[in-house]
Design a protein around this motif. Structure first.
Motif, PDB file in Angstrom:
ATOM      1  N   GLU A 186     -10.868  -2.703  -3.329  1.00 34.42           N
ATOM      2  CA  GLU A 186      -9.953  -1.700  -2.765  1.00 34.42           C
ATOM      3  C   GLU A 186      -9.852  -1.765  -1.247  1.00 34.42           C
ATOM      4  O   GLU A 186     -10.838  -1.926  -0.548  1.00 34.42           O
ATOM      5  CB  GLU A 186     -10.425  -0.305  -3.163  1.00 34.42           C
ATOM      6  CG  GLU A 186     -10.404  -0.068  -4.646  1.00 34.42           C
ATOM      7  CD  GLU A 186     -10.923   1.298  -5.034  1.00 34.42           C
ATOM      8  OE1 GLU A 186     -11.532   1.977  -4.189  1.00 34.42           O
ATOM      9  OE2 GLU A 186     -10.719   1.686  -6.193  1.00 34.42           O
ATOM     10  N   LEU A 187      -8.631  -1.609  -0.790  1.00 31.63           N
ATOM     11  CA  LEU A 187      -8.289  -1.401   0.618  1.00 31.63           C
ATOM     12  C   LEU A 187      -7.325  -0.229   0.653  1.00 31.63           C
ATOM     13  O   LEU A 187      -6.747   0.134  -0.375  1.00 31.63           O
ATOM     14  CB  LEU A 187      -7.611  -2.639   1.210  1.00 31.63           C
ATOM     15  CG  LEU A 187      -8.502  -3.713   1.812  1.00 31.63           C
ATOM     16  CD1 LEU A 187      -7.670  -4.830   2.387  1.00 31.63           C
ATOM     17  CD2 LEU A 187      -9.421  -3.170   2.882  1.00 31.63           C
ATOM     18  N   PRO A 188      -7.145   0.364   1.807  1.00 33.17           N
ATOM     19  CA  PRO A 188      -6.213   1.502   1.850  1.00 33.17           C
ATOM     20  C   PRO A 188      -4.803   1.194   1.340  1.00 33.17           C
ATOM     21  O   PRO A 188      -4.158   2.038   0.741  1.00 33.17           O
ATOM     22  CB  PRO A 188      -6.176   1.866   3.336  1.00 33.17           C
ATOM     23  CG  PRO A 188      -7.487   1.405   3.871  1.00 33.17           C
ATOM     24  CD  PRO A 188      -7.825   0.162   3.081  1.00 33.17           C
ATOM     25  N   LYS A 189      -4.341  -0.046   1.526  1.00 37.04           N
ATOM     26  CA  LYS A 189      -2.964  -0.356   1.147  1.00 37.04           C
ATOM     27  C   LYS A 189      -2.827  -0.984  -0.240  1.00 37.04           C
ATOM     28  O   LYS A 189      -1.727  -1.047  -0.771  1.00 37.04           O
ATOM     29  CB  LYS A 189      -2.340  -1.292   2.176  1.00 37.04           C
ATOM     30  CG  LYS A 189      -2.136  -0.632   3.515  1.00 37.04           C
ATOM     31  CD  LYS A 189      -1.415  -1.536   4.466  1.00 37.04           C
ATOM     32  CE  LYS A 189      -1.201  -0.825   5.780  1.00 37.04           C
ATOM     33  NZ  LYS A 189      -0.432  -1.608   6.721  1.00 37.04           N
ATOM     34  N   CYS A 190      -3.932  -1.482  -0.811  1.00 34.70           N
ATOM     35  CA  CYS A 190      -3.792  -2.118  -2.120  1.00 34.70           C
ATOM     36  C   CYS A 190      -5.125  -2.154  -2.859  1.00 34.70           C
ATOM     37  O   CYS A 190      -6.187  -2.026  -2.266  1.00 34.70           O
ATOM     38  CB  CYS A 190      -3.236  -3.530  -1.988  1.00 34.70           C
ATOM     39  SG  CYS A 190      -4.363  -4.692  -1.221  1.00 34.70           S
ATOM     40  N   THR A 191      -5.032  -2.325  -4.163  1.00 29.38           N
ATOM     41  CA  THR A 191      -6.196  -2.480  -5.025  1.00 29.38           C
ATOM     42  C   THR A 191      -5.975  -3.737  -5.860  1.00 29.38           C
ATOM     43  O   THR A 191      -4.911  -3.932  -6.430  1.00 29.38           O
ATOM     44  CB  THR A 191      -6.370  -1.265  -5.956  1.00 29.38           C
ATOM     45  OG1 THR A 191      -6.582  -0.112  -5.149  1.00 29.38           O
ATOM     46  CG2 THR A 191      -7.539  -1.449  -6.894  1.00 29.38           C
TER      47      THR A 191
ATOM     48  N   ASN B  22      -9.338  -9.527   0.805  1.00 29.64           N
ATOM     49  CA  ASN B  22      -9.296  -8.071   0.844  1.00 29.64           C
ATOM     50  C   ASN B  22     -10.369  -7.462   1.744  1.00 29.64           C
ATOM     51  O   ASN B  22     -10.520  -6.259   1.810  1.00 29.64           O
ATOM     52  CB  ASN B  22      -9.416  -7.513  -0.588  1.00 29.64           C
ATOM     53  CG  ASN B  22      -8.484  -6.365  -0.824  1.00 29.64           C
ATOM     54  OD1 ASN B  22      -7.566  -6.139  -0.046  1.00 29.64           O
ATOM     55  ND2 ASN B  22      -8.698  -5.635  -1.897  1.00 29.64           N
TER      56      ASN B  22
END
Length: 79
Positions: A8-13, A53
């Protein structure tokens, strides 16, 4: 034995998949471990994709836990 977890990152999973399968060569059992990204639209696993990521530590520690789980399972089965 297959395992799934999220990178997970703030903009995508990105859904990660780790698969293990026992192999046997000359009476010795070992495990083949495959690690890849799951493509949700096709349910295909990409073993070559680089997602970058930036959560390598989380991914490596998760894979280490999975390896311990697989080995514990294998030891219990062989008794």
């Amino acid at each position: 034995m297959d395992f799934e977890f999220d990178s997970e990152l703030p903009k995508c999973t990105i859904k990660k998949v780790v698969g293990s399968s026992p192999q046997n060569a000359n009476g010795t059992t070992y495990f083949n471990l495959g690690i890849g990204d799951l493509t949700l639209t096709t349910d295909a696993i990409s073993y070559l994709k680089r997602s970058n990521n930036r959560d390598n530590e989380k991914i490596l520690s998760t894979i280490a836990c999975i390896i311990l789980t697989v080995l514990t399972y294998a030891l219990k089965r062989t008794g």
